[in-house]
Design a protein around this motif. Structure first.
Motif, PDB file in Angstrom:
ATOM      1  N   LYS A 103      53.745  26.318  59.891  1.00  0.00           N
ATOM      2  CA  LYS A 103      55.210  27.025  59.899  1.00  0.00           C
ATOM      3  C   LYS A 103      56.328  26.164  60.063  1.00  0.00           C
ATOM      4  O   LYS A 103      56.144  25.006  60.807  1.00  0.00           O
ATOM      5  CB  LYS A 103      55.078  28.406  60.653  1.00  0.00           C
ATOM      6  CG  LYS A 103      54.265  29.204  60.158  1.00  0.00           C
ATOM      7  CD  LYS A 103      54.327  30.712  60.963  1.00  0.00           C
ATOM      8  CE  LYS A 103      54.906  30.695  62.377  1.00  0.00           C
ATOM      9  NZ  LYS A 103      54.892  32.072  62.901  1.00  0.00           N
ATOM     10  N   ARG A 104      57.536  26.382  59.768  1.00  0.00           N
ATOM     11  CA  ARG A 104      58.749  25.655  59.874  1.00  0.00           C
ATOM     12  C   ARG A 104      58.805  24.276  59.412  1.00  0.00           C
ATOM     13  O   ARG A 104      59.310  23.460  60.180  1.00  0.00           O
ATOM     14  CB  ARG A 104      59.258  25.969  61.467  1.00  0.00           C
ATOM     15  CG  ARG A 104      59.491  27.259  61.780  1.00  0.00           C
ATOM     16  CD  ARG A 104      60.342  27.369  63.002  1.00  0.00           C
ATOM     17  NE  ARG A 104      61.576  27.444  62.691  1.00  0.00           N
ATOM     18  CZ  ARG A 104      63.011  27.605  63.481  1.00  0.00           C
ATOM     19  NH1 ARG A 104      62.322  28.234  64.468  1.00  0.00           N
ATOM     20  NH2 ARG A 104      64.050  27.557  63.023  1.00  0.00           N
ATOM     21  N   GLN A 105      58.076  24.036  58.158  1.00  0.00           N
ATOM     22  CA  GLN A 105      58.019  22.687  57.681  1.00  0.00           C
ATOM     23  C   GLN A 105      58.345  22.714  56.252  1.00  0.00           C
ATOM     24  O   GLN A 105      58.102  21.979  55.416  1.00  0.00           O
ATOM     25  CB  GLN A 105      56.494  22.146  57.994  1.00  0.00           C
ATOM     26  CG  GLN A 105      56.152  21.948  59.333  1.00  0.00           C
ATOM     27  CD  GLN A 105      54.834  20.956  59.477  1.00  0.00           C
ATOM     28  OE1 GLN A 105      54.881  20.038  58.782  1.00  0.00           O
ATOM     29  NE2 GLN A 105      54.154  21.145  60.333  1.00  0.00           N
ATOM     30  N   ILE A 107      57.375  25.297  53.739  1.00  0.00           N
ATOM     31  CA  ILE A 107      56.691  25.784  52.967  1.00  0.00           C
ATOM     32  C   ILE A 107      57.137  27.119  52.428  1.00  0.00           C
ATOM     33  O   ILE A 107      57.070  27.430  51.231  1.00  0.00           O
ATOM     34  CB  ILE A 107      55.144  25.663  53.489  1.00  0.00           C
ATOM     35  CG1 ILE A 107      54.690  24.312  53.744  1.00  0.00           C
ATOM     36  CG2 ILE A 107      54.104  26.507  52.567  1.00  0.00           C
ATOM     37  CD1 ILE A 107      53.205  24.306  54.484  1.00  0.00           C
ATOM     38  N   TRP A 131      60.256  43.633  52.220  1.00  0.00           N
ATOM     39  CA  TRP A 131      60.093  44.668  53.463  1.00  0.00           C
ATOM     40  C   TRP A 131      59.635  43.909  54.605  1.00  0.00           C
ATOM     41  O   TRP A 131      58.678  43.366  54.296  1.00  0.00           O
ATOM     42  CB  TRP A 131      59.581  45.918  53.339  1.00  0.00           C
ATOM     43  CG  TRP A 131      60.233  46.882  52.258  1.00  0.00           C
ATOM     44  CD1 TRP A 131      59.905  47.269  51.195  1.00  0.00           C
ATOM     45  CD2 TRP A 131      61.373  48.037  52.727  1.00  0.00           C
ATOM     46  NE1 TRP A 131      60.804  48.281  50.631  1.00  0.00           N
ATOM     47  CE2 TRP A 131      61.506  48.703  51.573  1.00  0.00           C
ATOM     48  CE3 TRP A 131      61.971  48.121  53.824  1.00  0.00           C
ATOM     49  CZ2 TRP A 131      62.380  49.558  51.610  1.00  0.00           C
ATOM     50  CZ3 TRP A 131      62.907  49.266  53.935  1.00  0.00           C
ATOM     51  CH2 TRP A 131      63.172  50.037  52.872  1.00  0.00           C
ATOM     52  N   ALA A 139      60.657  36.067  60.987  1.00  0.00           N
ATOM     53  CA  ALA A 139      60.871  36.220  59.488  1.00  0.00           C
ATOM     54  C   ALA A 139      62.053  36.801  59.375  1.00  0.00           C
ATOM     55  O   ALA A 139      62.833  36.086  58.254  1.00  0.00           O
ATOM     56  CB  ALA A 139      59.652  37.290  59.010  1.00  0.00           C
TER      57      ALA A 139
HETATM   58  C1  COA Z   1      58.389  33.683  57.730  1.00  0.00           C
HETATM   59  C2  COA Z   1      57.678  32.348  56.990  1.00  0.00           C
HETATM   60  C3  COA Z   1      57.134  32.824  55.730  1.00  0.00           C
HETATM   61  C4  COA Z   1      58.475  31.224  56.861  1.00  0.00           C
HETATM   62  O1  COA Z   1      58.174  30.212  56.264  1.00  0.00           O
HETATM   63  P1  COA Z   1      58.284  28.744  57.029  1.00  0.00           P
HETATM   64  O2  COA Z   1      57.409  27.828  56.378  1.00  0.00           O
HETATM   65  O3  COA Z   1      57.665  28.707  58.346  1.00  0.00           O
HETATM   66  O4  COA Z   1      59.802  28.593  56.888  1.00  0.00           O
HETATM   67  P2  COA Z   1      60.345  27.102  56.560  1.00  0.00           P
HETATM   68  O5  COA Z   1      60.116  26.099  57.224  1.00  0.00           O
HETATM   69  O6  COA Z   1      60.444  27.089  55.028  1.00  0.00           O
HETATM   70  O7  COA Z   1      62.120  27.396  56.768  1.00  0.00           O
HETATM   71  C5  COA Z   1      62.149  27.847  58.152  1.00  0.00           C
HETATM   72  C6  COA Z   1      63.810  27.924  58.450  1.00  0.00           C
HETATM   73  O8  COA Z   1      64.137  29.256  58.320  1.00  0.00           O
HETATM   74  C7  COA Z   1      65.004  29.421  59.471  1.00  0.00           C
HETATM   75  N1  COA Z   1      64.711  30.032  60.497  1.00  0.00           N
HETATM   76  C8  COA Z   1      65.530  30.579  61.565  1.00  0.00           C
HETATM   77  N2  COA Z   1      65.109  31.234  62.455  1.00  0.00           N
HETATM   78  C9  COA Z   1      63.686  31.009  62.296  1.00  0.00           C
HETATM   79  C10 COA Z   1      62.532  31.375  63.024  1.00  0.00           C
HETATM   80  N3  COA Z   1      62.602  32.022  64.268  1.00  0.00           N
HETATM   81  N4  COA Z   1      61.257  31.200  62.427  1.00  0.00           N
HETATM   82  C11 COA Z   1      61.165  30.506  61.184  1.00  0.00           C
HETATM   83  N5  COA Z   1      62.348  30.202  60.310  1.00  0.00           N
HETATM   84  C12 COA Z   1      63.597  30.316  61.111  1.00  0.00           C
HETATM   85  C13 COA Z   1      65.665  27.885  59.811  1.00  0.00           C
HETATM   86  O9  COA Z   1      66.488  27.445  58.676  1.00  0.00           O
HETATM   87  C14 COA Z   1      64.225  27.209  59.741  1.00  0.00           C
HETATM   88  O10 COA Z   1      64.529  25.983  59.339  1.00  0.00           O
HETATM   89  P3  COA Z   1      64.152  25.115  60.697  1.00  0.00           P
HETATM   90  O11 COA Z   1      62.976  24.974  61.010  1.00  0.00           O
HETATM   91  O12 COA Z   1      64.411  23.589  59.858  1.00  0.00           O
HETATM   92  O13 COA Z   1      65.413  25.324  61.716  1.00  0.00           O
HETATM   93  C15 COA Z   1      56.564  31.883  57.953  1.00  0.00           C
HETATM   94  O14 COA Z   1      57.033  31.489  59.060  1.00  0.00           O
HETATM   95  C16 COA Z   1      55.236  33.034  58.147  1.00  0.00           C
HETATM   96  O15 COA Z   1      54.444  32.915  57.336  1.00  0.00           O
HETATM   97  N6  COA Z   1      55.456  33.603  59.162  1.00  0.00           N
HETATM   98  C17 COA Z   1      54.198  34.601  59.704  1.00  0.00           C
HETATM   99  C18 COA Z   1      54.158  35.682  58.476  1.00  0.00           C
HETATM  100  C19 COA Z   1      55.267  36.481  58.330  1.00  0.00           C
HETATM  101  O16 COA Z   1      55.982  37.167  59.167  1.00  0.00           O
HETATM  102  N7  COA Z   1      55.668  36.687  57.017  1.00  0.00           N
HETATM  103  C20 COA Z   1      56.497  37.566  56.382  1.00  0.00           C
HETATM  104  C21 COA Z   1      56.222  38.788  56.235  1.00  0.00           C
HETATM  105  S1  COA Z   1      57.483  40.087  55.603  1.00  0.00           S
END
Ligand code: COA
Length: 188
Positions: A103-105, A107, A131, A139
């Motif tokens: 996460k937070r890379q 993707i 939703w 998220a």
């Molecule tokens: C939500 C989710 C899909 C985001 O994907 P990710 O690959 O982690 O997110 P990204 O790295 O592309 O982007 C993250 C960016 O979002 C923003 N962000 C702000 N607050 C954040 C937080 N608490 N968590 C994640 N991203 C956040 C930031 O800009 C962050 O960039 P940074 O890490 O450089 O600050 C992933 O974290 C996930 O799978 N979470 C668990 C499952 C879930 O909740 N899915 C959504 C169901 S509706």
């Protein structure tokens, strides 16, 4: 581990059902606890998701788009969308999950951008919505950063029956009227 090296994105195929269901169940267990019951998450989620994904991928809905992120041959992210689901809001992003350790890379951002591109490629192009559990503040922060507008609050539908929920958890609709706004942020 930096995710960018060895990362690729592709459409899902029937052979991916086990890997997707495993990632999806792990993500539910980590992030949906409190909203979904512990009994469902710990005992039944994996058994619910494997036939769901097997069926989805074996006879794909022509309106469905399932995009995977793969890292060194392992499924590390998924985005599943139904085009044209809602007359007002457009395409429905039903599932978006990234492997916990990655996460937070970037993707999730790239999966969202590819989903936006799939919506724009559809004819006629439409908006995009999803939703998210109200309790899922990470998220929600992600969707807000990606330009989603929180437009509505509603009860979470149980994934197959009331016993699977704890009380009446709430969810929030996030929407993008113009999915092209997602494309720039998702560039590698
Ligand atoms: C939500 C989710 C899909 C985001 O994907 P990710 O690959 O982690 O997110 P990204 O790295 O592309 O982007 C993250 C960016 O979002 C923003 N962000 C702000 N607050 C954040 C937080 N608490 N968590 C994640 N991203 C956040 C930031 O800009 C962050 O960039 P940074 O890490 O450089 O600050 C992933 O974290 C996930 O799978 N979470 C668990 C499952 C879930 O909740 N899915 C959504 C169901 S509706």
């Amino acid at each position: 581990m930096p995710a960018s090296a060895g990362l690729r994105f592709r459409a899902a195929c029937p052979g991916d059902a086990h890997a997707i269901a495993g990632l999806h169940a792990d993500s539910w267990q980590r992030h949906y606890r409190g909203a979904y019951s512990d009994a469902f998450l710990d005992n039944d989620a994996a058994g619910y998701l494997l036939p769901l994904w097997t069926g989805r991928l074996a006879s794909p809905d022509p309106q469905a788009r399932t995009i995977l992120a793969e890292h060194d041959g392992e499924v590390v992210g998924l985005a599943h969308t139904i085009l044209g689901q809602d007359a007002t809001w457009g395409a429905f992003l039903d599932n978006l999950h990234v492997a916990h350790g990655l996460k937070r890379q970037g993707i999730g951002t790239r999966l969202l951008a590819l989903t936006g591109q799939a919506v724009l490629d559809a004819s006629p192009p439409s908006g995009l919505y999803l939703w998210v559990l109200e309790q899922n503040s990470d998220a929600r922060a992600f969707y807000a950063t990606r330009g989603g507008a929180c437009t509505e609050r509603g009860e979470v539908p149980p994934p197959g029956g009331d016993p699977q929920l704890n009380g009446k958890p709430m969810s929030l609709r996030y929407a993008w009227r113009d999915p092209s706004k997602l494309l720039l942020a998702g560039r590698p």
